[in-house]
Design a protein around this motif. Sequence first.
Motif, PDB file in Angstrom:
ATOM      1  N   LYS A   1      15.169  55.202 -53.989  1.00 60.72           N
ATOM      2  CA  LYS A   1      15.095  54.130 -52.995  1.00 60.72           C
ATOM      3  C   LYS A   1      15.908  52.923 -53.451  1.00 60.72           C
ATOM      4  CE  LYS A   1      12.855  56.206 -49.962  1.00 60.72           C
ATOM      5  NZ  LYS A   1      11.471  56.614 -50.138  1.00 60.72           N
ATOM      6  N   LYS A   2      16.619  52.320 -52.493  1.00 62.01           N
ATOM      7  CA  LYS A   2      17.453  51.165 -52.814  1.00 62.01           C
ATOM      8  C   LYS A   2      16.674  49.871 -52.550  1.00 62.01           C
ATOM      9  CE  LYS A   2      20.166  53.154 -50.080  1.00 62.01           C
ATOM     10  NZ  LYS A   2      21.115  53.474 -49.025  1.00 62.01           N
ATOM     11  N   VAL A   3      16.494  49.090 -53.602  1.00 65.37           N
ATOM     12  CA  VAL A   3      15.669  47.889 -53.493  1.00 65.37           C
ATOM     13  C   VAL A   3      16.508  46.649 -53.788  1.00 65.37           C
ATOM     14  CG1 VAL A   3      13.541  46.784 -54.272  1.00 65.37           C
ATOM     15  CG2 VAL A   3      13.740  49.277 -54.343  1.00 65.37           C
ATOM     16  N   VAL A   4      16.310  45.589 -53.023  1.00 56.90           N
ATOM     17  CA  VAL A   4      16.918  44.296 -53.384  1.00 56.90           C
ATOM     18  C   VAL A   4      15.794  43.327 -53.728  1.00 56.90           C
ATOM     19  CG1 VAL A   4      19.024  44.547 -52.021  1.00 56.90           C
ATOM     20  CG2 VAL A   4      16.998  43.521 -50.977  1.00 56.90           C
TER      21      VAL A   4
ATOM     22  N   GLN B   1      19.563  47.654 -55.845  1.00 55.67           N
ATOM     23  CA  GLN B   1      20.829  47.515 -55.117  1.00 55.67           C
ATOM     24  C   GLN B   1      21.400  46.119 -55.273  1.00 55.67           C
ATOM     25  OE1 GLN B   1      20.843  49.010 -51.051  1.00 55.67           O
ATOM     26  NE2 GLN B   1      22.105  47.302 -50.388  1.00 55.67           N
TER      27      GLN B   1
ATOM     28  N   ALA C   1      21.992  42.987 -49.188  1.00 59.04           N
ATOM     29  CA  ALA C   1      20.888  43.891 -48.861  1.00 59.04           C
ATOM     30  C   ALA C   1      21.204  44.927 -47.796  1.00 59.04           C
ATOM     31  CB  ALA C   1      19.681  43.068 -48.419  1.00 59.04           C
TER      32      ALA C   1
ATOM     33  N   CYS D   1      19.588  48.603 -47.498  1.00 53.16           N
ATOM     34  CA  CYS D   1      18.549  48.812 -48.507  1.00 53.16           C
ATOM     35  C   CYS D   1      17.274  49.378 -47.869  1.00 53.16           C
ATOM     36  CB  CYS D   1      18.234  47.517 -49.238  1.00 53.16           C
ATOM     37  SG  CYS D   1      17.313  46.363 -48.227  1.00 53.16           S
ATOM     38  N   ASP D   2      16.383  49.893 -48.729  1.00 52.27           N
ATOM     39  CA  ASP D   2      15.131  50.467 -48.241  1.00 52.27           C
ATOM     40  C   ASP D   2      13.962  49.496 -48.359  1.00 52.27           C
ATOM     41  OD1 ASP D   2      16.051  53.231 -47.742  1.00 52.27           O
ATOM     42  OD2 ASP D   2      16.459  53.182 -49.899  1.00 52.27           O
TER      43      ASP D   2
ATOM     44  N   VAL E   1      12.936  45.123 -49.394  1.00 47.67           N
ATOM     45  CA  VAL E   1      13.278  43.774 -49.839  1.00 47.67           C
ATOM     46  C   VAL E   1      12.065  43.215 -50.564  1.00 47.67           C
ATOM     47  CG1 VAL E   1      13.932  41.451 -49.101  1.00 47.67           C
ATOM     48  CG2 VAL E   1      14.772  43.425 -47.825  1.00 47.67           C
TER      49      VAL E   1
END
Lengths: 470, 460
Positions: free
Chosen positions: B328-331, B354, B385, B388-389, B391
Amino acid sequence: MKLTKGKINELLTQPGCEHNHKKEGEGKNKSCTQQAQPGSAQGGCAFDGASIALVPITDAAHLVHGSIACSGNTWGSRGSLSSGPNTYKMGFTTDLSENDVIFGGEKKLYQAIGQLITRYHPAAVFVYSTCVTALIGDDLDAVCKAASNKFETPIVPVHAPGFVGSKNLGNRLGGEALLDYVVGTREPEYTTPYDINLIGEYNIAGEMWGVIPLLEKAGFRVLSKITGDARYNEVCYAHRAKLNVMICSKALINMATAMKERYDIPFIEESFYGVADMNRCLRNIAAFFGDAALQERVENLIEEQTLKLDIALAPYRQRLEGKRMVLYTGGVKSWSIVSAAQDLGIEVVATSTKKSTEEDKARIKQLLGQDGIMLEKGSPEELLRVIEKTKADLLVAGGRNQYTALKARIPFLDVNQERHHPYAGYVGMVEMARELDEAVHSPIWRQVRQAAPWEIWQQEHESLLHLEAE
Amino acid sequence: MTTILSPNKSLSVNPLKMSQPLGAALAFLGLKGMMPLFHGAQGCTAFAKVVLVRHFRESIPLSTTAMTEVSTILGGEDHVEQAILTIVDKYKPQVIGLLTTGLTETRGDDMGGILQVIRERNPKLNNLPIIFVSTPDYKGSLQDGYTAAIESIVSTDYGSFTPDQPLMASVGMQPQVTILCSSSLSPGDVEELKAIVEGFGLTPIMIPDLSRSLDGHLEDNPHTVTTGGTTLTQLQQLNRSCFTLAVGESMRKAAQILEQRFGTKYEVFSRLAGLDGVDAFLWRLSQIITSRCDHHFPIIPNIPAYLQRQRRQLQDTILDTHFYFGGKKVVLALEPDLLHQTAWLLNSMGAKIQGAVTTTKSPLLEDLPIETVIIGDLEDLEDLAVGCDLVITNSHGGPIAKRLHAPLYRMGYPVFDQLGNGQRCLVGYRGTMQFLFDVGNILLEEEVKHSPCSSTYVNS
């Protein structure tokens, strides 16, 4: 606008403001010119006040020229709602660094305005000075003028650094910025004989939306809203209205008086809280226009609305009858909410008069009657003392006193600008009744006041325990 | 090594950063009988109060010197003095925390001199500690102000401890440790931390102890200063601690100050969430206990059974939740200490960082599981972001997450649209589990929402 002592004095001594009518002709009336006391002052500053007055212009960008506290701690927290653009909800600041404080922040401000306009295309930019930028002497007017020419967007300097005074003064300084740079700069597409402006209504919790349909139904047109849910453009052509209606506050009285002088627009002061006030408001506007057909339409509207309202309020009136309320809020609200509460059969046992004018106080006296307590000062301790003495069932106040009440396990209702529910107009009346009812009759009060079984046991066996100890 | 970018922007959009005075006030609120005093215009105090009240849903004692235009030009001495005397008279605090703002720092008030003159003129203040900290708004962030206040707290001389009554049995019997709690710890975190330390048979002095002042509790009588927190008696006994555990890299200097003053050894724990972080902390606690025993007869490190059990629960939680974190891409936009802890925890679960934005400098920023980190604002976050998946930032991230069609997990200050911030615990094994469940549930829900068959399933 140059921020001079003379200008500030002028704002603090507005002739239309009852605060400035000297008490029995002697000395100065203190309310407006009063200085905040170190160690006991609680309220916001002039910058806060100017933001409250101007930020509700929804399609404008509000750029704070200062260090991070003024924007970082506050942006996006106002309860004023928009029916469209949301630019006003964004936080823009020059976020001054130590270097800027030493070398000056003008260049940075100019660049910031450029970046803002290029990326976000706001209808206008309001630039607020703050304590630090006022102190280091940045020339806000010059930067705004240059940037306005270059980027072809209206840019309005707002001179209200926190240290010049209270929130109240800040409101008026915000009004001055509108008078100097905005009002009168554009023309409306068309006008009608019944154009009015609303001044000092910020659409907190969407309150205005409960009232504007009524005004329209009665046959008035709201030309400009200053400033709740306003677009920049409509404030520009506010000078074409036939009447200014000041809502519930003398905060922007300088706008009303200046517009009377400059554009010959008369003003009246009204309130949207409570049935009686709402009725009076509609009647007064109609009376101003003096049109018989209009007045008849208003009477019909009032009759229709009151009838509907009586049915809607009946169950609440029954449940609230005889409840005792302490009210602690500022200015006009101190009496307009009194009358709203009395409409519901609630007995108002005490109210504040801290920010009230002499005229307000006279009305309060009349409404409260003999036994009503008028609180001149309102420390939390004083409030709790009065609640105890009067055996009040609830406290109605601003958010700042919320925890004074809750921690003392007393039902509370928030009526100030941080609230989330609209109380204005006839619709708002039902909402307020519903919330008062819920506050007073919530099942939680028994629980939070209840002692634990072991505490009760201990109290009952106190003497026994003493004996054993001996 | 992570590259730190600090773009030279003239315009900050949707600021992430909050001011130093606000942070310092927060730290001060962890002392008992405290009244923080802002030396500045009254708005500085009002704004800080609104932020803290909305976040904790508690009444927050704060006061102001209410500087005006005239006093700003002529100097603020009188206002400081008047404010202190009024506070003492009206609220009877046991301690005052005095802090500066942008206004008074720009003016350049000589606070040391002012305080000295005030003390000379008012002997009745002799026994009242006034902790002073310089916190200009135009430098640093909330974390910096908080850290500066902790450094002042541990530097201040509170006089030596002279007990009116005999020492309580627990003091002296059990080894005492000082725990420095950084701004990334909520009151609930501090409570958990304290319970862990006590579980080892140690007596902790928490600095500051938000778990007694901002945890949200009812008192029998109304009050105007903090009703709980680190007590003056505890502050007077700092020299008795056998060790300092600094939680959060930002607490390093404060730990060094204690070492200089009292010779107390210290260790810094840059994170207290995630298996490794908690393991390291517990291991050190067990060492403190063993090191007090005879070295010829080493005893087996004794980790409380409930913690050993929690550790196994956490491992199971990691197993259960990892499906939803993997890839999972997280910011993230958080203050340095919290960013470091959270980013590594996510990384350890298989998530990809991310983008990361923070508020201020810290040595921790060089050691993040991502190539670059930006010292910036939420506009920078929004730019990073896209796609992304998840925030992770404060409540201001709401509209941003909405525009990005990504869920928001709230962390940091301010969180104003969520209940229970005072009790929330995200450290220790237990807190880590809570975090993994909370975030895991959000990610799980997203997967269900976006799974191609979910709509047909609902329709059938």
